[in-house]
Enzyme design. Structure first.
Site, PDB file in Angstrom:
ATOM      1  N   SER A  61       8.731  -0.997  -2.177  1.00 13.69           N
ATOM      2  CA  SER A  61       8.588  -1.874  -1.286  1.00 13.69           C
ATOM      3  C   SER A  61       8.831  -1.741   0.249  1.00 13.69           C
ATOM      4  O   SER A  61       9.492  -2.624   1.050  1.00 13.69           O
ATOM      5  CB  SER A  61       9.690  -3.267  -1.750  1.00 13.69           C
ATOM      6  OG  SER A  61       9.106  -3.734  -3.039  1.00 13.69           O
ATOM      7  N   GLY A  63       3.538   2.495  -1.475  1.00 15.18           N
ATOM      8  CA  GLY A  63       2.718   1.879  -2.238  1.00 15.18           C
ATOM      9  C   GLY A  63       1.719   1.118  -1.557  1.00 15.18           C
ATOM     10  O   GLY A  63       1.047   1.306  -0.708  1.00 15.18           O
ATOM     11  N   GLY A  64       2.023  -0.169  -2.168  1.00 19.17           N
ATOM     12  CA  GLY A  64       1.279  -1.575  -1.681  1.00 19.17           C
ATOM     13  C   GLY A  64       0.836  -1.442   0.140  1.00 19.17           C
ATOM     14  O   GLY A  64      -0.408  -1.588   0.281  1.00 19.17           O
ATOM     15  N   HIS A  83       6.358   9.905 -10.849  1.00 20.04           N
ATOM     16  CA  HIS A  83       6.419   8.831 -10.453  1.00 20.04           C
ATOM     17  C   HIS A  83       6.927   7.928 -11.518  1.00 20.04           C
ATOM     18  O   HIS A  83       6.608   8.169 -12.664  1.00 20.04           O
ATOM     19  CB  HIS A  83       5.261   8.487  -9.891  1.00 20.04           C
ATOM     20  CG  HIS A  83       5.352   7.181  -9.106  1.00 20.04           C
ATOM     21  ND1 HIS A  83       5.241   5.844 -10.097  1.00 20.04           N
ATOM     22  CD2 HIS A  83       5.184   6.501  -8.031  1.00 20.04           C
ATOM     23  CE1 HIS A  83       5.336   4.781  -9.175  1.00 20.04           C
ATOM     24  NE2 HIS A  83       5.409   5.087  -7.740  1.00 20.04           N
ATOM     25  N   GLU A  97      13.095   6.493  -5.565  1.00 24.84           N
ATOM     26  CA  GLU A  97      12.312   5.191  -5.828  1.00 24.84           C
ATOM     27  C   GLU A  97      13.060   4.433  -6.877  1.00 24.84           C
ATOM     28  O   GLU A  97      12.779   4.628  -8.107  1.00 24.84           O
ATOM     29  CB  GLU A  97      10.979   5.465  -6.335  1.00 24.84           C
ATOM     30  CG  GLU A  97      10.375   6.115  -4.964  1.00 24.84           C
ATOM     31  CD  GLU A  97       8.721   5.999  -5.306  1.00 24.84           C
ATOM     32  OE1 GLU A  97       8.223   5.556  -4.205  1.00 24.84           O
ATOM     33  OE2 GLU A  97       8.064   5.993  -6.266  1.00 24.84           O
ATOM     34  N   ASN A 157       1.172   6.364  -1.274  1.00 30.27           N
ATOM     35  CA  ASN A 157       0.754   6.333  -2.774  1.00 30.27           C
ATOM     36  C   ASN A 157      -0.171   5.151  -3.036  1.00 30.27           C
ATOM     37  O   ASN A 157      -0.130   4.248  -3.197  1.00 30.27           O
ATOM     38  CB  ASN A 157       1.827   6.240  -3.641  1.00 30.27           C
ATOM     39  CG  ASN A 157       1.411   6.297  -4.922  1.00 30.27           C
ATOM     40  OD1 ASN A 157       0.426   6.650  -5.557  1.00 30.27           O
ATOM     41  ND2 ASN A 157       2.437   6.307  -5.894  1.00 30.27           N
ATOM     42  N   TRP A 158      -1.681   5.657  -3.108  1.00 24.71           N
ATOM     43  CA  TRP A 158      -2.573   4.379  -3.240  1.00 24.71           C
ATOM     44  C   TRP A 158      -2.742   4.096  -4.646  1.00 24.71           C
ATOM     45  O   TRP A 158      -3.469   2.977  -5.074  1.00 24.71           O
ATOM     46  CB  TRP A 158      -3.958   5.141  -2.832  1.00 24.71           C
ATOM     47  CG  TRP A 158      -4.158   5.321  -1.496  1.00 24.71           C
ATOM     48  CD1 TRP A 158      -3.309   5.380  -0.330  1.00 24.71           C
ATOM     49  CD2 TRP A 158      -5.475   5.821  -0.670  1.00 24.71           C
ATOM     50  NE1 TRP A 158      -3.915   5.668   1.013  1.00 24.71           N
ATOM     51  CE2 TRP A 158      -5.216   5.873   0.679  1.00 24.71           C
ATOM     52  CE3 TRP A 158      -6.757   6.178  -1.302  1.00 24.71           C
ATOM     53  CZ2 TRP A 158      -6.029   6.279   1.517  1.00 24.71           C
ATOM     54  CZ3 TRP A 158      -7.532   6.402  -0.181  1.00 24.71           C
ATOM     55  CH2 TRP A 158      -7.569   6.526   1.156  1.00 24.71           C
ATOM     56  N   LYS A 159      -2.159   4.800  -5.518  1.00 27.29           N
ATOM     57  CA  LYS A 159      -2.210   4.396  -7.053  1.00 27.29           C
ATOM     58  C   LYS A 159      -3.542   4.287  -7.207  1.00 27.29           C
ATOM     59  O   LYS A 159      -4.378   4.936  -6.893  1.00 27.29           O
ATOM     60  CB  LYS A 159      -1.284   3.016  -7.290  1.00 27.29           C
ATOM     61  CG  LYS A 159       0.048   3.253  -6.749  1.00 27.29           C
ATOM     62  CD  LYS A 159       1.067   2.336  -7.182  1.00 27.29           C
ATOM     63  CE  LYS A 159       2.456   2.628  -6.516  1.00 27.29           C
ATOM     64  NZ  LYS A 159       3.467   1.803  -6.859  1.00 27.29           N
ATOM     65  N   GLY A 185       6.916  -2.249  -5.781  1.00 28.36           N
ATOM     66  CA  GLY A 185       6.147  -3.091  -6.295  1.00 28.36           C
ATOM     67  C   GLY A 185       6.523  -4.571  -6.191  1.00 28.36           C
ATOM     68  O   GLY A 185       5.794  -5.762  -6.638  1.00 28.36           O
ATOM     69  N   GLU A 229       6.140   5.211 -12.637  1.00 25.46           N
ATOM     70  CA  GLU A 229       4.776   4.805 -13.486  1.00 25.46           C
ATOM     71  C   GLU A 229       4.436   5.549 -14.673  1.00 25.46           C
ATOM     72  O   GLU A 229       4.121   5.419 -15.769  1.00 25.46           O
ATOM     73  CB  GLU A 229       3.692   4.150 -12.691  1.00 25.46           C
ATOM     74  CG  GLU A 229       4.286   2.769 -11.775  1.00 25.46           C
ATOM     75  CD  GLU A 229       3.771   2.551 -10.523  1.00 25.46           C
ATOM     76  OE1 GLU A 229       2.524   3.213 -10.200  1.00 25.46           O
ATOM     77  OE2 GLU A 229       4.184   1.690  -9.953  1.00 25.46           O
TER      78      GLU A 229
HETATM   79  P1  PGA Z   1       5.633  -0.098  -3.268  1.00 25.99           P
HETATM   80  O1  PGA Z   1       5.355   1.225  -4.268  1.00 25.99           O
HETATM   81  O2  PGA Z   1       5.678   0.527  -1.857  1.00 25.99           O
HETATM   82  O3  PGA Z   1       4.189  -0.618  -3.500  1.00 25.99           O
HETATM   83  O4  PGA Z   1       6.881  -0.618  -3.957  1.00 25.99           O
HETATM   84  C1  PGA Z   1       5.953   2.672  -4.038  1.00 25.99           C
HETATM   85  C2  PGA Z   1       5.647   3.696  -5.050  1.00 25.99           C
HETATM   86  O5  PGA Z   1       5.345   3.161  -6.117  1.00 25.99           O
HETATM   87  O6  PGA Z   1       5.554   4.683  -4.739  1.00 25.99           O
END
Ligand code: PGA
Length: 252
Positions: free
Chosen positions: A212, A233-234, A95, A167, A9-11, A173, A97
């Protein structure tokens, strides 16, 4: 056997130049026989171009969100048919967010899930509790609520081919991942919840862990019996890390 999935997930990150470099680095060392399905989910505006770069590879394309409605006067929205049209196979739905920052309700998330499923996209339904929920012992209650709305609207059949991503919001994050045991416990709960409606579909549903995930913890998380890969994500923005995470999905 469930085939694991590692999805990035590049966000809201990247640029045309950065994306091209990341894809080039990924494809340069991408395994000829990947141990899991592998997906990247760039921002909408880059989907078509990233899709072009991925053509002929074992990497699949996914969106980060989708409109619940099929078409019409919905300024700023992108439909499931449009995602399909530019080559997406997957789409992230609900998600945290989007739920928290953009106030997406459980009901809206369920409608989005239904829209994606109806168009033949593989929806990756994100569920997960906030830290206060966990501390109050309400993890199962929150996850069940988020899941049940989808199961009620779409039926267990909606999860046919579908994917759930657990999640925990406190792990996203933050560098603080759930322990493998914590993840397994909730994943087993999710599978049982689906299984109460349809045992066959529950056994086939891929349940990814997200929050994470990195090269250093992926193997121990993916080794748990109900963890069928990860939503990353990251660490999906760094080719080395992402490829190591993919490798961790192989038989350990
Ligand atoms: P993260 O994000 O790996 O940076 O914690 C995961 C996500 O939000 O899907």
């Amino acid at each position: 056997m469930r085939r694991a999935i590692v999805a990035g997930n590049w966000k809201m990150h990247g640029s045309r130049a950065e994306n091209a470099q990341l894809i080039e680095e990924l494809l340069a060392r991408f395994p000829a026989q990947p141990p899991a399905a592998c997906v990247v989910c760039p921002p909408f505006v880059y989907l078509q171009e990233v899709g072009r770069l991925l053509r002929g590879s074992h990497l699949s394309l996914g969106g980060q969100d989708v409109c619940a409605d099929a078409q019409g006067a919905f300024t700023g929205e992108v439909s499931a048919a449009m995602l399909k049209d530019v080559g997406c196979e997957y789409v992230i739905i609900g998600h945290s967010e989007r739920r928290l920052l953009y106030r997406e309700s459980d009901q809206l998330v369920a409608r989005k899930f239904g829209a994606a499923h109806a168009r033949g996209l593989v929806p990756i339904l994100c569920v997960g509790e906030q830290l206060a929920d966990r501390d109050a012992g309400r993890t199962h209650e929150v996850v069940a609520r988020q899941l049940d709305v989808v199961l009620e609207l779409c039926g267990a059949g909606g999860l046919e081919q579908g994917v759930v991503a657990y999640e925990p919001v406190w792990a996203i994050g933050t560098g603080r991942n759930a322990t493998p045991d914590q993840a397994q416990e909730v994943h087993a709960f999710i599978r049982a919840r689906i299984g109460a409606r349809d045992a066959r579909i529950a056994a086939a549903t891929r349940i990814l862990y997200g929050g994470s995930v990195k090269a250093g913890n992926a193997a121990e998380l993916f080794a748990m019996p109900d963890v069928d890969g990860g939503l990353v994500g990251g660490a999906s923005l760094k080719a080395d890390e992402f490829l190591s995470i993919l490798a961790a999905a192989g038989p350990g």
